[in-house]
Design a protein around this motif. Structure first.
Motif, PDB file in Angstrom:
ATOM      1  N   VAL A  50      24.809  32.138  37.011  1.00 41.29           N
ATOM      2  CA  VAL A  50      26.031  32.733  37.387  1.00 41.29           C
ATOM      3  C   VAL A  50      25.801  34.146  37.842  1.00 41.29           C
ATOM      4  O   VAL A  50      25.177  34.913  37.171  1.00 41.29           O
ATOM      5  CB  VAL A  50      27.268  32.390  36.450  1.00 41.29           C
ATOM      6  N   THR A  51      26.302  34.517  39.094  1.00 41.60           N
ATOM      7  CA  THR A  51      26.233  35.896  39.488  1.00 41.60           C
ATOM      8  C   THR A  51      27.472  36.790  39.482  1.00 41.60           C
ATOM      9  O   THR A  51      28.431  35.949  39.965  1.00 41.60           O
ATOM     10  CB  THR A  51      25.339  36.045  40.764  1.00 41.60           C
ATOM     11  N   PRO A  52      27.637  38.002  39.482  1.00 39.89           N
ATOM     12  CA  PRO A  52      28.965  38.568  39.687  1.00 39.89           C
ATOM     13  C   PRO A  52      29.595  38.179  40.770  1.00 39.89           C
ATOM     14  O   PRO A  52      28.854  38.296  42.084  1.00 39.89           O
ATOM     15  CB  PRO A  52      28.375  40.014  39.110  1.00 39.89           C
ATOM     16  N   GLY A  53      30.647  38.133  40.790  1.00 42.41           N
ATOM     17  CA  GLY A  53      31.441  37.784  41.910  1.00 42.41           C
ATOM     18  C   GLY A  53      31.541  36.598  42.695  1.00 42.41           C
ATOM     19  O   GLY A  53      32.004  36.113  43.625  1.00 42.41           O
ATOM     20  N   SER A  54      30.601  35.629  42.222  1.00 43.46           N
ATOM     21  CA  SER A  54      30.371  34.377  42.510  1.00 43.46           C
ATOM     22  C   SER A  54      31.582  33.359  42.349  1.00 43.46           C
ATOM     23  O   SER A  54      32.567  33.766  41.476  1.00 43.46           O
ATOM     24  CB  SER A  54      29.258  33.619  41.813  1.00 43.46           C
ATOM     25  N   ASN A  55      31.906  32.339  43.056  1.00 43.47           N
ATOM     26  CA  ASN A  55      32.954  31.319  42.884  1.00 43.47           C
ATOM     27  C   ASN A  55      33.049  30.865  41.563  1.00 43.47           C
ATOM     28  O   ASN A  55      34.106  30.087  41.084  1.00 43.47           O
ATOM     29  CB  ASN A  55      33.044  30.480  44.200  1.00 43.47           C
ATOM     30  N   SER A  56      31.978  30.910  40.601  1.00 47.15           N
ATOM     31  CA  SER A  56      32.047  30.071  39.428  1.00 47.15           C
ATOM     32  C   SER A  56      33.101  30.798  38.585  1.00 47.15           C
ATOM     33  O   SER A  56      33.579  30.082  37.608  1.00 47.15           O
ATOM     34  CB  SER A  56      30.485  30.186  38.760  1.00 47.15           C
ATOM     35  N   PHE A  57      33.305  31.933  38.951  1.00 51.26           N
ATOM     36  CA  PHE A  57      34.492  32.578  38.138  1.00 51.26           C
ATOM     37  C   PHE A  57      35.926  32.252  38.507  1.00 51.26           C
ATOM     38  O   PHE A  57      36.656  32.546  38.020  1.00 51.26           O
ATOM     39  CB  PHE A  57      34.320  34.116  38.243  1.00 51.26           C
ATOM     40  N   GLY A  58      36.097  31.556  39.651  1.00 49.07           N
ATOM     41  CA  GLY A  58      37.157  31.383  40.622  1.00 49.07           C
ATOM     42  C   GLY A  58      38.045  30.262  40.155  1.00 49.07           C
ATOM     43  O   GLY A  58      37.369  28.961  39.549  1.00 49.07           O
ATOM     44  N   THR A  59      39.348  30.470  40.078  1.00 50.40           N
ATOM     45  CA  THR A  59      39.843  29.121  39.830  1.00 50.40           C
ATOM     46  C   THR A  59      40.872  29.118  41.294  1.00 50.40           C
ATOM     47  O   THR A  59      41.159  30.226  41.921  1.00 50.40           O
ATOM     48  CB  THR A  59      40.672  29.041  38.904  1.00 50.40           C
ATOM     49  N   PRO A  60      41.547  27.855  41.548  1.00 51.45           N
ATOM     50  CA  PRO A  60      42.506  28.037  42.625  1.00 51.45           C
ATOM     51  C   PRO A  60      43.459  29.036  42.686  1.00 51.45           C
ATOM     52  O   PRO A  60      44.228  29.158  41.389  1.00 51.45           O
ATOM     53  CB  PRO A  60      43.349  26.581  42.792  1.00 51.45           C
ATOM     54  N   GLY A  61      43.668  29.962  43.362  1.00 53.46           N
ATOM     55  CA  GLY A  61      44.588  31.093  43.396  1.00 53.46           C
ATOM     56  C   GLY A  61      43.869  32.349  42.911  1.00 53.46           C
ATOM     57  O   GLY A  61      44.765  33.355  43.128  1.00 53.46           O
ATOM     58  N   SER A  62      42.837  32.581  42.511  1.00 50.83           N
ATOM     59  CA  SER A  62      42.302  33.469  42.037  1.00 50.83           C
ATOM     60  C   SER A  62      41.281  34.339  43.154  1.00 50.83           C
ATOM     61  O   SER A  62      41.163  33.714  44.113  1.00 50.83           O
ATOM     62  CB  SER A  62      41.256  33.448  40.674  1.00 50.83           C
ATOM     63  N   TYR A  63      40.756  35.575  42.897  1.00 53.86           N
ATOM     64  CA  TYR A  63      40.183  36.133  43.900  1.00 53.86           C
ATOM     65  C   TYR A  63      39.067  37.023  43.022  1.00 53.86           C
ATOM     66  O   TYR A  63      39.505  37.648  42.116  1.00 53.86           O
ATOM     67  CB  TYR A  63      40.809  37.120  44.820  1.00 53.86           C
ATOM     68  N   ALA A  64      37.972  37.158  43.601  1.00 51.14           N
ATOM     69  CA  ALA A  64      36.771  37.563  42.608  1.00 51.14           C
ATOM     70  C   ALA A  64      36.633  38.961  43.225  1.00 51.14           C
ATOM     71  O   ALA A  64      35.906  39.356  44.274  1.00 51.14           O
ATOM     72  CB  ALA A  64      35.412  37.084  42.538  1.00 51.14           C
ATOM     73  N   PHE A  65      37.179  40.108  42.820  1.00 52.87           N
ATOM     74  CA  PHE A  65      37.361  41.597  43.056  1.00 52.87           C
ATOM     75  C   PHE A  65      35.961  41.949  42.871  1.00 52.87           C
ATOM     76  O   PHE A  65      35.334  41.504  41.884  1.00 52.87           O
ATOM     77  CB  PHE A  65      38.352  42.516  42.474  1.00 52.87           C
ATOM     78  N   ASP A  66      35.593  43.187  43.452  1.00 49.53           N
ATOM     79  CA  ASP A  66      34.278  43.957  43.490  1.00 49.53           C
ATOM     80  C   ASP A  66      34.332  44.368  42.009  1.00 49.53           C
ATOM     81  O   ASP A  66      35.284  45.234  41.866  1.00 49.53           O
ATOM     82  CB  ASP A  66      34.147  45.009  44.247  1.00 49.53           C
ATOM     83  N   GLU A  67      33.341  43.965  41.145  1.00 52.16           N
ATOM     84  CA  GLU A  67      33.251  44.640  39.818  1.00 52.16           C
ATOM     85  C   GLU A  67      33.275  46.258  39.716  1.00 52.16           C
ATOM     86  O   GLU A  67      33.440  46.702  38.551  1.00 52.16           O
ATOM     87  CB  GLU A  67      32.452  43.779  38.871  1.00 52.16           C
TER      88      GLU A  67
END
Length: 457
Positions: A50-67
């Motif tokens: 997994v890499t930072p900001g990838s969708n693997s962190f996401g769930t429906p309704g979430s957004y991966a902000f720039d860390e």
């Protein structure tokens, strides 16, 4: 069944370092590699592919902000507005019904663009006409630009609007060095949740041209506006990112992904000067029975400064459906001279163009939780041309370039780490300078294991 998406412990960044497991007498070498790798920045996630900001962190309704985004608080009045620097990403929040100000200190020659992404928090409700308004104003309160983004449905998802200050313009109020203000406003309708929206703000700059009048002063005409023959190659799996920063690289070809109701996926396509981009989204059929869902799938196209160029949506009743972005002209500097309301004006830069795909929450009510199959057909036609002749560098650098790294990312799998091959070797490969430390640790553990095994046998 679709691929299973992994959700890490922290929704807005990396989880903390994980302690290495206890050292038992017999330790697997691969476990040692992964343990040592987690001591490196981001190592735990890299070990998991997994890499930072990838969708693997996401769930429906979430957004991966720039860390790496900095926190900034919008001000209710201009005299208290915090400064935004170009090439820096910021995080803020926008309360219900509010208007906030942020400050820019600009030179006399650069064009500056500020994109603002609004993200309703999980569990909130929106109406189709709830809107985000963004403008750039001079010190006398006169607008240099104005943009509005709406949700278009009752499904909450990230939306983005943008503002610009063009240094050379017929509006003299926006010329010259000085203080300018980014004005961000939220307009809610009855039925919306009062919760604040999270914001991601990204100011960038474009240098002037070396020669005044080096390009035409009106948008090109006569470009090929016919839809191309659809690509018929086999689809390749590619998992979308969870935000603009972690958007997954794709290029010409057919790409397949899965998404769930309420989820938004981000992809980026490198498009050089003189090239045309075509994009089609297909939502696969389902075996379930349900009623028609209006605006079930929305696909928006954003240019390299995250300004929306165009969008399409499709209705869904269980059968497969497809929609395409209308044909757009080749990327050219002079496209900016088209009407601001014309999608042509957005095709003014080379660089990464973003495709943002959202599946409405209402799909779950009619067809279940999914996942639903998504197919993207992307065509990039035309030979790359030289840049228009900039007098300096964009900020951030390479914003308006298609680099060799961009092309490699398209071929190699985008922003994520490939799930194939030896996981231990993948960790070492991406560890950079820290790889030597990992290798030494592995060799040490390997020797220890061998000695203990010898003593036990």
């Amino acid at each position: 069944m679709g691929r299973r998406r992994t959700t890490w412990g922290r929704a807005r960044g990396w989880p903390g370092r994980r302690p290495c497991p206890p050292r038992y007498a017999r330790v697997a070498v691969v476990a040692a590699v992964l343990c040592a790798a987690t001591a490196l920045p981001g190592g735990a996630a890299l070990a998991a592919g997994v890499t930072p900001g990838s969708n693997s962190f996401g769930t429906p309704g979430s957004y991966a902000f720039d860390e790496n985004a900095r926190s900034v608080k919008g001000a209710a009045v201009t005299t208290e507005a915090d400064r935004l620097d170009v090439a820096t990403t910021y995080r803020s929040s926008l309360p219900q019904g509010s208007k906030l100000f942020y400050r820019l200190e600009l030179d006399a020659t650069s064009d500056v663009y500020v994109s603002v992404t609004a993200v309703p928090r999980a569990g909130t409700t929106v109406t189709p006409t709830d809107s985000l308004k963004v403008s750039v104003q001079d010190a006398n309160g006169r607008s240099c630009s104005y943009d509005t983004a709406t949700f278009g449905s009752r499904s909450p998802h990230p939306i983005a609007a943008w503002g610009e200050r063009e240094a050379a313009t017929s509006d003299s109020s926006c010329e010259g060095a000085g203080t300018y203000y980014v004005v961000v406003e939220r307009v809610d309708r009855s039925g919306s949740s009062p919760d604040a929206w999270d914001l991601e703000l990204v100011p960038v700059s474009e240098p002037r041209l070396r020669q005044t009048g080096a390009t035409e002063t009106e948008a090109p005409k006569g470009w090929n506006s016919a839809s191309p023959t659809p690509l018929l190659s086999e689809a390749e799996d590619r998992e979308g990112g969870g935000g603009f920063t972690g958007a997954t690289s794709i290029g010409q070809g057919v790409w397949r992904d899965d998404l769930r109701p309420g989820q938004t996926l981000f992809y980026k396509v490198p498009v050089d000067w003189g090239q045309q981009l075509y994009a089609t989204a297909e939502l696969g059929s389902t075996s379930g029975d349900g009623s028609l869902v209006a605006a079930a799938l929305d696909m928006s196209l954003y240019n390299p400064v995250r300004a929306q160029v165009d969008d399409v949506s499709l209705h869904y009743s269980g059968s497969q459906k497809a929609e395409s972005i209308d044909p757009l002209p080749p990327v050219a500097y002079a496209n900016r001279y088209a009407s601001p309301s014309d999608p042509v004006s957005g095709m003014r830069f080379a660089g990464s163009y973003y495709l943002v795909v959202h599946l409405a929450e209402q799909m779950a009510e009619q067809f279940g939780d999914g996942p639903f199959g998504l197919t993207l057909r992307i065509r990039v036609s035309g030979a790359a041309e030289a840049e228009p002749g900039y007098a300096g560098k964009a900020e951030p650098p390479n914003l308006f370039d298609v680099t060799a790294q961009d092309q490699e990312a398209v071929i190699g799998g985008g922003s994520g780490v490939s799930g194939s091959g030896d996981a231990a070797m993948t960790v070492i490969a991406v560890g950079g300078i820290g790889a030597g430390t990992v290798l030494v640790a592995v060799l040490g553990v390997w020797t220890l294991v061998a000695r203990r095994r010898a003593g036990a046998w």
